[in-house]
Write a protein that holds these residues in place. Structure first.
Motif, PDB file in Angstrom:
ATOM      1  N   THR A  20     -39.764  12.300  15.655  1.00  0.00           N
ATOM      2  CA  THR A  20     -39.359  10.897  15.481  1.00  0.00           C
ATOM      3  C   THR A  20     -38.924  10.647  14.035  1.00  0.00           C
ATOM      4  N   GLY A  23     -35.625  12.036  13.449  1.00  0.00           N
ATOM      5  CA  GLY A  23     -34.659  11.234  14.207  1.00  0.00           C
ATOM      6  C   GLY A  23     -34.383   9.883  13.557  1.00  0.00           C
ATOM      7  N   LEU A  25     -36.371   7.484  12.876  1.00  0.00           N
ATOM      8  CA  LEU A  25     -37.143   6.364  13.399  1.00  0.00           C
ATOM      9  C   LEU A  25     -38.292   6.061  12.445  1.00  0.00           C
ATOM     10  N   THR A  27     -41.679   5.653  11.573  1.00  0.00           N
ATOM     11  CA  THR A  27     -42.830   6.206  12.302  1.00  0.00           C
ATOM     12  C   THR A  27     -44.121   6.032  11.515  1.00  0.00           C
ATOM     13  N   LYS A 284     -38.415   8.900  21.076  1.00  0.00           N
ATOM     14  CA  LYS A 284     -37.176   8.614  20.338  1.00  0.00           C
ATOM     15  C   LYS A 284     -36.080   8.134  21.291  1.00  0.00           C
ATOM     16  N   GLN A 288     -34.214   4.396  21.262  1.00  0.00           N
ATOM     17  CA  GLN A 288     -32.758   4.331  21.110  1.00  0.00           C
ATOM     18  C   GLN A 288     -32.089   3.682  22.324  1.00  0.00           C
TER      19      GLN A 288
END
Length: 291
Positions: A20, A23, A25, A27, A284, A288
């Motif tokens: 994550t 990616g 994100l 977190t 993830k 998204q």
């Protein structure tokens, strides 16, 4: 608002956070270190030299921080969902679009005679789930840590006749929480419990010193909250005392995933890391796709 909140700072949780975090994100990993893993000596983890579990976790934390993951050393005491998730710890609340539970094995049950006999008939493990049935009744919270305090706060809207049973333990809560319990006038019973008694339903607690106390319901919040405690509150399907997930590590609740020992199966670091990776990738994809 975090994109993903991961509960558990072991191999499964840290593995998920790498996917994550990489990616892009936002977190957050929340959890206390597992004493069992800390003291274990890991010799069968592929492509790694034999080493103590503590070193393995230290390396995982370093990797997570390098990809922008935030880590908090706090105890989680509750999760709620209302569109997004609210994760409550002993220090505060955090909002997340998706949650991954990776807290290891569920709690060890308290050794009290007849406790299993009265499960569902006076003994419960979730105030949010079963507290409603005890409007105005005499209720006990079995516990001595901050998780027990969290359950007391849930129960106080249902009844004001609440006793904290520590089962022979001293209170290990934040000072402000102990102060709140005392200021609200809730009773604290420090005696060691021998057994629970009653006909079809729980009626009384018998203590080791021979005394007894009548009670209508007893809610177990012993030690720290476990993965099963969180899952039950959210309505997650539990099978054989483990969180049930599909091939994507997804539970029956949208946006909620689980990985590692809490899902049952083989209790190995390699399994936890693999499941964490799957959970991270699918969390993830969920964020998204939906936000």
């Amino acid at each position: 608002m975090y994109d993903v909140i991961i509960i558990g700072k072991g191999p499964a949780g840290l593995s998920a956070s790498l996917y994550t975090g990489r990616g892009n994100l936002k977190t957050l990993v929340i959890g206390k270190q597992s004493e069992a893993l800390k003291n274990a000596y890991i010799e069968n983890y592929c492509c790694s030299e034999p080493e103590k579990g503590e070193k393995l976790i230290e390396r995982g934390i370093k990797q997570a921080l390098e990809v922008g993951v935030e880590i908090k050393d706090e105890e989680v005491v509750g999760i709620k969902k209302n569109g997004t998730f609210t994760v409550t710890t002993t220090e505060g609340e955090y909002e997340g679009k998706a949650v991954i539970i990776a807290t290891g094995k569920p709690r060890v049950k308290v050794k009290i005679d007849n406790i299993e006999k009265f499960e569902g008939r006076g003994v419960h493990y979730c105030v949010a789930c079963d507290g409603f049935f005890y409007q105005g009744a005499k209720v006990g919270i079995l516990g001595f840590k901050d998780y027990a305090f969290h359950e007391i706060m849930e129960m106080e809207t249902i009844t004001d006749d609440i006793t904290v049973y520590t089962n022979g333990n001293e209170l290990e809560m934040k000072e402000e929480n102990i102060k709140i319990i005392k200021e609200k006038g809730y009773k604290i019973n420090y005696k060691k419990i021998k057994s629970l008694e009653g006909e079809n339903l729980l009626e009384k607690i018998i203590f080791e010193d021979g005394t007894e106390e009548n009670i209508n319901g007893l809610f177990v919040a012993y030690g720290s909250a476990s993965s099963i405690d969180f899952a039950k509150k959210l309505g997650v399907v539990i099978k054989n005392n483990s969180i049930e997930v599909d091939e994507n590590q997804k539970t029956n609740i949208d946006g909620l995933f689980a990985a590692g020992d809490c899902t049952g199966g083989i209790t190995q670091v390699a399994t936890a890391v693999g499941q964490g990776a799957v959970a991270g990738l699918n969390a993830k994809a969920y964020v998204q796709r939906n936000f």
